[in-house]
Scaffold this motif. Structure first.
Motif, mmCIF file in Angstrom:
data_model
loop_
_atom_site.group_PDB
_atom_site.id
_atom_site.type_symbol
_atom_site.label_atom_id
_atom_site.label_comp_id
_atom_site.label_asym_id
_atom_site.label_seq_id
_atom_site.Cartn_x
_atom_site.Cartn_y
_atom_site.Cartn_z
ATOM 1 N N UNK A 291 38.636 22.549 75.035
ATOM 2 C CA UNK A 291 38.794 21.163 74.580
ATOM 3 C C UNK A 291 40.087 20.961 73.813
ATOM 4 N N UNK A 292 40.815 21.986 73.580
ATOM 5 C CA UNK A 292 42.076 21.861 72.874
ATOM 6 C C UNK A 292 42.472 23.181 72.257
ATOM 7 N N UNK A 293 43.791 23.223 71.907
ATOM 8 C CA UNK A 293 44.287 24.431 71.249
ATOM 9 C C UNK A 293 45.236 23.991 70.157
ATOM 10 N N UNK A 294 44.972 24.422 68.966
ATOM 11 C CA UNK A 294 45.795 24.047 67.822
ATOM 12 C C UNK A 294 46.450 25.300 67.269
ATOM 13 N N UNK A 295 47.779 25.227 67.139
ATOM 14 C CA UNK A 295 48.543 26.289 66.494
ATOM 15 C C UNK A 295 49.272 25.633 65.340
ATOM 16 N N UNK A 296 48.898 25.986 64.142
ATOM 17 C CA UNK A 296 49.416 25.253 62.994
ATOM 18 C C UNK A 296 49.843 26.205 61.895
ATOM 19 N N UNK A 297 50.697 25.651 61.062
ATOM 20 C CA UNK A 297 51.134 26.365 59.874
ATOM 21 C C UNK A 297 51.706 25.343 58.914
ATOM 22 N N UNK A 298 51.420 25.541 57.652
ATOM 23 C CA UNK A 298 52.013 24.656 56.655
ATOM 24 C C UNK A 298 53.466 25.016 56.415
ATOM 25 N N UNK A 299 53.898 26.083 57.044
ATOM 26 C CA UNK A 299 55.302 26.482 56.935
ATOM 27 C C UNK A 299 55.885 26.528 58.343
ATOM 28 N N UNK A 300 56.655 27.530 58.640
ATOM 29 C CA UNK A 300 57.358 27.625 59.920
ATOM 30 C C UNK A 300 56.455 28.254 60.971
ATOM 31 N N UNK A 301 56.535 27.694 62.218
ATOM 32 C CA UNK A 301 55.857 28.283 63.379
ATOM 33 C C UNK A 301 56.936 28.847 64.286
ATOM 34 N N UNK A 302 56.853 30.101 64.579
ATOM 35 C CA UNK A 302 57.863 30.764 65.415
ATOM 36 C C UNK A 302 57.220 31.202 66.717
ATOM 37 N N UNK A 303 57.916 30.859 67.835
ATOM 38 C CA UNK A 303 57.482 31.294 69.167
ATOM 39 C C UNK A 303 58.662 32.012 69.794
ATOM 40 N N UNK A 304 58.467 33.250 70.152
ATOM 41 C CA UNK A 304 59.554 34.035 70.736
ATOM 42 C C UNK A 304 59.078 34.628 72.041
ATOM 43 N N UNK A 305 59.802 34.346 73.122
ATOM 44 C CA UNK A 305 59.526 34.957 74.416
ATOM 45 C C UNK A 305 60.661 35.883 74.763
ATOM 46 N N UNK A 306 60.348 37.055 75.197
ATOM 47 C CA UNK A 306 61.407 38.009 75.499
ATOM 48 C C UNK A 306 62.359 37.508 76.550
ATOM 49 N N UNK A 307 61.871 36.662 77.507
ATOM 50 C CA UNK A 307 62.746 36.093 78.537
ATOM 51 C C UNK A 307 62.576 34.580 78.620
ATOM 52 N N UNK A 308 61.342 34.107 78.648
ATOM 53 C CA UNK A 308 61.114 32.683 78.845
ATOM 54 C C UNK A 308 59.890 32.232 78.067
ATOM 55 N N UNK A 309 59.892 30.946 77.738
ATOM 56 C CA UNK A 309 58.730 30.273 77.192
ATOM 57 C C UNK A 309 58.399 29.140 78.141
ATOM 58 N N UNK A 310 57.226 29.164 78.717
ATOM 59 C CA UNK A 310 56.822 28.184 79.714
ATOM 60 C C UNK A 310 55.775 27.276 79.105
ATOM 61 N N UNK A 311 56.024 25.960 79.152
ATOM 62 C CA UNK A 311 55.059 24.979 78.665
ATOM 63 C C UNK A 311 54.746 24.037 79.814
ATOM 64 N N UNK A 312 53.491 24.049 80.240
ATOM 65 C CA UNK A 312 53.071 23.173 81.336
ATOM 66 C C UNK A 312 52.119 22.135 80.784
ATOM 67 N N UNK A 313 52.600 20.850 80.771
ATOM 68 C CA UNK A 313 51.742 19.786 80.263
ATOM 69 C C UNK A 313 52.266 18.455 80.791
ATOM 70 N N UNK A 314 51.422 17.458 80.849
ATOM 71 C CA UNK A 314 51.867 16.136 81.278
ATOM 72 C C UNK A 314 52.688 15.450 80.212
ATOM 73 N N UNK A 315 52.349 15.675 79.004
ATOM 74 C CA UNK A 315 53.077 15.024 77.915
ATOM 75 C C UNK A 315 53.339 16.065 76.839
ATOM 76 N N UNK A 316 54.568 16.118 76.421
ATOM 77 C CA UNK A 316 54.952 17.023 75.341
ATOM 78 C C UNK A 316 55.333 16.176 74.152
ATOM 79 N N UNK A 317 54.544 16.280 73.126
ATOM 80 C CA UNK A 317 54.782 15.492 71.927
ATOM 81 C C UNK A 317 55.215 16.411 70.804
#
Length: 865
Positions: free
Chosen positions: A607-633
């Motif tokens: 029903x959903x996925x929440x990734x949160x932090x009151x500080x910095x959120x870091x996402x690191x992909x060794x080669x690529x970061x793939x985001x598949x969605x109809x709307x990116x907000x």
């Protein structure tokens, strides 16, 4: 010298006898007829052992009178001595010499007057009493007046002394009966008592030994093989005394009881056995010994050995019936009419419980002590008396008097506050409670080797058929100052109606298994907690006490590496954490949460996925970061993109997009602005023929008229990643189950793990413990003085487990059938009113219960009012 007849109390004058009188032993004999008998009184004993007497009718004094007893004894080769005291009335045969032939009974003689004894008379006493002549012996003799001795030339004697009678053959072969203290003393270097029961023999050949040989059959005592065989052989028409004497010397009989005391017994050996099957005599081999039945040995070093081929039983019972003789042992109805070979044989029959068709069933008697105990102690033990019911009576337990621990002794009554107590109970102080209560307890070794311990409060230990059952009516406290080691070749099962607590106060706890390790909390929380300090810079944990093990913190290296307080590890496979509703992973401290895998990391929510932090959120992909969605907000006020964070390729900040070079097929906008390069003046079109023109001031044409580059499309691998990312939103988790109802099933092990093979004939059958039997049949639930009152209730061993993904219920006791012992036996804790003859059998029937149940203890707060 004149003869004085005066003794204390005598009034006779001194007499001067003539020579004729002295020669004939007569004084004034003209009045006495020779050969005639006269009654006389002894006045004194003379030095030569003769007596001075006074006849009554006619009244004459005679000296030199002798006793006829020694003369008569000489006819038989016996020496007879007797000293008559003064005033003894006798019969004399007058003659030359005169003899005392008879001593007349006289109750008025003072036998205890010391002054009448010649051993105490002497010159000083005579002078004090006015005795003018010495008519008695002043030297001590071994006999005094009134004593008689019959002896022969070897010193074998029968002595009638003043206060005792003695029969002796030597100084070490004497029998004495004493008057003063009513004592019988037997002195013997060797002793042999032959009776109808057998023989008691004491001998001393340098090391004293006593032997007892008894039997309850006359022909066995006499060494006869069969009961109706003759006791002696005949030689013609006479008894062959030669063979009879030989048997007397060499025969040992066929005894059922033997006892050796002293040197040979070292110190006491007692045997009960079957009689030897053949006649035993001196020099016989051990092959002719009887089969031993029980043996008790008390060794000189203090050892005590008790052996038996049947039951060994120690019991504390409510009553002990004592047999009563109801007819005299010489009653003609008994001695003449009884035929021992026709006594009722039913009393000798052994029940099927101890001689079953299948010997493996003998163990069952251990669980039926209600009937077995009374059969053994009230029926089997008194079988011979029950056969002789015209001679003996055995009261029932209830008819037997209540024992009194004060022994019906007045001083014990006074010491225990019962001064007014009488056996009948009259005058008894009602405030004093009776110092006795009924109870039953036993320690037994059964005939098949089973061991049963049962106390007066219902607890029991039964070791039978290879099993050990320990059952307590209340609690079991198991303590050890050292270690407790439990080892099972099969399984160890524990079940508690309330709680099980395992605590290692100063050490650690290890649960290790090979096939599985399962935990289930039916309704509450399964709580796993550690208070370990894991920081690498903290102090290393210390043992809780000296000598105790130091705490282990997994992965911690002092000063170098943090450790782990809780470590869940699947060392060779996968692990899963599953929750029906929600799952929270919370770190209360400032340390982060690390989720690491050498493979792919899949975080998803249906029903959903929440990734949160009151500080910095870091996402690191060794080669690529793939985001598949109809709307990116994104609500971020700043976005920075580029491999060089100092000079990024793209910056989105406060609604502005900046990049070093922007290329596009078409740029549409309400306004495009750029910096000024000169004054604002009208400029004519200098390139009327060109489609792409330089925009003066800030828009330039492509260099060499080259159109903008078309961006390259995504590669195949990138499109696959994009498709996979798009599919994540609808794909099911990659788990072993496809729905909430699927997946592994929790359950107890299979039935085979709980069935004790070869435990009983029915593999799943469990015999009811004696404690359960006591609580079910005998325990008094009512009185409040018993702990817990009515707090005992059925406890179902079958464990019911509910919930999804649960296999059929099982566990310890689920597949077992509890077999209850037949309750035909009477309560052992209460005196029985049944006659001893009624306990003729042992019931070992078993009744399986519909549900495996056992009695369990409820706490007081659980008891329903």
């Amino acid at each position: 010298m004149a003869i004085s007849t005066e003794k204390p109390g005598d009034g006779f004058p001194d007499v001067d006898p003539s020579r004729t009188a002295q020669a004939t032993g007569a004084i004034m004999s003209e009045r006495l007829t020779p050969g005639a008998l006269y009654t006389a009184t002894v006045r004194a004993r003379e030095i030569d052992g003769t007596y001075h007497v006074t006849t009554e009718d006619p009244r004459q004094e005679i000296s030199g009178v002798r006793l006829a007893l020694p003369v008569l004894g000489g006819l038989f080769g016996l020496q007879l001595r007797c000293n008559l005291p003064p005033l003894t009335r006798v019969k004399i045969a007058y003659g030359a010499p005169t003899f005392i032939t008879q001593v007349l009974p006289e109750h008025s003689v003072d036998w205890l007057n010391a002054r009448s004894r010649s051993l105490l008379w002497g010159p000083a006493t005579d002078a004090a009493e006015g005795v003018t002549g010495n008519v008695v012996s002043d030297h001590a003799e071994d006999m005094i007046e009134g004593e008689v001795e019959i002896s022969n030339m070897f010193g074998i004697a029968l002595e009638f002394l003043t206060t005792l009678i003695r029969m002796k053959a030597s100084d070490r072969a004497v029998v004495e009966c004493h008057l003063i203290n009513d004592m019988v003393r037997v002195i013997s270097a060797q002793y042999r008592h032959i009776s109808g029961l057998g023989e008691d023999l004491i001998y001393d050949h340098g090391r004293p030994t006593m032997e007892r040989s008894w039997s309850s059959y006359r022909h066995e005592v006499l060494g006869i093989e069969k009961e109706k065989e003759p006791f002696a052989e005949m030689n013609g028409d006479e008894v062959d005394r030669t063979k009879l004497e030989e048997r007397r010397v060499t025969g040992l009989g066929r005894m059922r009881f033997k006892e050796f005391l002293g040197f040979a017994g070292d110190f006491i050996h007692s045997f009960v056995s079957d009689p030897p099957r053949a006649i035993v005599s001196l020099g016989a081999s051990t092959a002719k010994s009887g089969a031993g039945k029980n043996w008790i040995h008390r060794n000189s070093d203090g050892s005590l050995i008790i052996q038996s081929v049947a039951d060994i039983r120690i019991e504390r019972t409510t009553r002990i019936p004592v047999p009563v003789r109801i007819a005299h042992h010489e009653d003609p109805a008994i001695t003449k009419e009884r035929e021992y070979d026709k006594l009722t044989a039913a009393f000798l029959k052994l029940p099927s419980a101890i001689q079953p068709v299948d010997e493996k069933d003998m163990y069952q008697a251990a669980y039926h002590i209600r009937s077995y105990s009374r059969w053994l102690s009230r029926y089997h033990a008194f079988a011979r008396m029950l056969q002789q019911d015209t001679e003996y009576a055995i009261p029932s337990e209830a008819a037997s008097p209540t024992p009194d621990w004060r022994n019906l002794e007045s001083d014990r009554d006074e010491a225990n506050g019962r001064a007014n107590y009488t056996p009948g109970g009259t005058g008894e102080d009602p405030e004093q409670k009776v110092l006795y209560y009924d109870a039953y307890a036993c320690f037994t070794i059964m005939r098949d080797g089973s061991i049963v311990m049962h106390d007066g409060y219902g607890s029991s230990v039964v070791m039978s058929n290879g099993n050990v059952q320990i059952s307590a009516a209340k609690h079991i406290d198991l303590e050890a100052a050292g270690d407790i080691r439990m080892v099972a070749g099969g399984s160890i099962y524990m079940k508690a109606r309330r709680c099980i607590e395992i605590s290692a106060t100063f050490g650690g706890l290890i649960l290790h298994s090979y096939a599985w390790l399962k935990m289930l909390c039916e309704k509450g929380t399964l709580w796993l907690r550690s208070n370990a300090v894991t920081d690498k810079d903290g102090d290393a944990p210390e043992p809780a006490s000296l000598g105790m093990p130091a705490p282990e913190v997994a992965g911690r290296v002092q000063g170098e590496k943090h450790g782990f307080a809780i470590l869940s590890e699947a060392a060779a496979g996968r692990s899963a954490y599953r929750s029906e509703l929600g799952m929270a992973v919370v770190v209360d401290g400032s340390d982060g949460l690390v989720v690491s895998t050498n493979g792919a990391l899949d975080l998803r929510g249906k029903t959903g996925a929440d990734l949160r932090s009151s500080s910095t959120v870091r996402v690191a992909g060794g080669s690529q970061v793939v985001i598949a969605t109809q709307t990116l907000l994104a609500s971020s006020s700043e976005v920075i993109v580029g491999s060089n964070p100092t000079i990024p390729d793209l910056v989105l900040r406060n609604g502005l997009v900046w990049c070093n070079n922007l290329q596009a097929d078409d740029i549409k906008g309400n306004r495009i602005t750029g910096p000024k390069r000169g004054p604002i003046i009208p400029i004519p079109d200098s390139q009327p023929t060109l489609q792409l023109k330089n925009h003066l001031n800030h828009i330039d044409a492509f260099v060499d008229d080259t159109p903008p580059a078309t961006p390259a499309g995504a590669s195949v691998s990138q499109r696959i990643l994009l498709a996979e990312a798009a599919a994540l939103s609808s794909a099911a988790p990659d788990l072993a189950w496809t729905s909430s109802a699927g997946g592994p099933l929790w359950g107890f092990p299979s039935r085979d793990e709980y069935v004790w093979n070869n435990r009983e004939k029915t593999a799943a059958g469990v015999p009811e413990t004696l404690t359960q039997q006591y609580l079910r049949l005998d325990a008094d639930m009512g009185p409040p003085d018993r702990w817990g009152g009515p707090g005992y209730a059925d406890w179902r061993l079958r464990l019911s487990v509910t919930g999804t993904r649960i296999r059929e219920s099982g566990g310890f006791g689920y597949h077992e059938i509890l077999y209850r012992a037949s309750d035909t036996g009477e309560n052992l804790h209460v005196p029985s009113s049944s006659a001893a003859s009624s306990f003729d059998d042992v019931n070992i029937e078993w009744r399986p219960t519909t549900n495996a149940v056992m009695k369990a203890l409820k706490r007081q707060e659980e008891v329903q009012p």
